[in-house]
Design a protein around this motif. Sequence first.
Motif, PDB file in Angstrom:
ATOM      1  N   ARG A  44      35.599  28.963   1.582  1.00 52.69           N
ATOM      2  CA  ARG A  44      36.348  28.895   0.335  1.00 52.69           C
ATOM      3  C   ARG A  44      35.458  28.597  -0.866  1.00 52.69           C
ATOM      4  O   ARG A  44      35.816  28.858  -2.008  1.00 52.69           O
ATOM      5  N   PHE A  46      32.299  29.138  -3.307  1.00 53.76           N
ATOM      6  CA  PHE A  46      31.370  30.189  -3.705  1.00 53.76           C
ATOM      7  C   PHE A  46      29.936  29.754  -3.412  1.00 53.76           C
ATOM      8  O   PHE A  46      29.556  28.614  -3.683  1.00 53.76           O
ATOM      9  N   HIS A  77      38.922  30.928  -8.409  1.00 49.73           N
ATOM     10  CA  HIS A  77      39.469  32.028  -7.613  1.00 49.73           C
ATOM     11  C   HIS A  77      40.634  32.629  -8.402  1.00 49.73           C
ATOM     12  O   HIS A  77      41.617  31.932  -8.655  1.00 49.73           O
ATOM     13  N   HIS A  81      42.572  30.948  -3.047  1.00 51.42           N
ATOM     14  CA  HIS A  81      42.147  31.042  -1.652  1.00 51.42           C
ATOM     15  C   HIS A  81      43.303  30.724  -0.715  1.00 51.42           C
ATOM     16  O   HIS A  81      43.493  31.380   0.304  1.00 51.42           O
ATOM     17  N   THR A  87      36.723  34.640  -1.227  1.00 57.51           N
ATOM     18  CA  THR A  87      35.640  34.001  -1.969  1.00 57.51           C
ATOM     19  C   THR A  87      34.570  35.070  -2.147  1.00 57.51           C
ATOM     20  O   THR A  87      33.667  35.217  -1.330  1.00 57.51           O
ATOM     21  N   GLY A  92      36.198  35.932  -8.520  1.00 61.44           N
ATOM     22  CA  GLY A  92      35.771  34.687  -9.163  1.00 61.44           C
ATOM     23  C   GLY A  92      35.437  34.899 -10.628  1.00 61.44           C
ATOM     24  O   GLY A  92      34.885  35.938 -11.006  1.00 61.44           O
TER      25      GLY A  92
END
Length: 155
Positions: A44, A46, A77, A81, A87, A92
């Motif tokens: 989840r 980055f 996000h 998520h 991800t 993003g």
Amino acid sequence: MGAHRRHRHPTHPRTAAHTACAGGIQRVLFDPHGRIIGITTTDRIFTAPQRRAITLRDRECLIPGCHVPATWCEIHHVTEHSRGGPTHTDNGVTLCWHHHRTLPTSGWDIRMHHGTPHIRGPAWWDPTRQWRTPQPATPSSTRRSTRHRAERIRA
């Protein structure tokens, strides 16, 4: 409401959701004697290369008029998520702490279209509520507006 295990202070659900979105949660499981018996990992959060790529693309907070540099921003996000959003750089965007925290109640909407962020402002900002591609400030215009602001403050 959630609770911090060690201190047992309640955590407001919005605070927990913001913290989870920003990637600040890791689950650590303890036995009754305090021994660590498990640590969760997640996809989840980055990765550093994803964050660098998103930062280079967005250059600043995605909200128009907010010129917080992307390197100071959090990665959001676009599709949460918890709702199946991946991800991935195509999901993003950079938001400053303030805009990331207030996004659910601010009236701003964000979507991705072929890996490019689009934003729709609240009715008070754009009565037509059109989707727009953000236009980050150029480095020279950001310096100029900062210098102009400093001159106004001195005056």
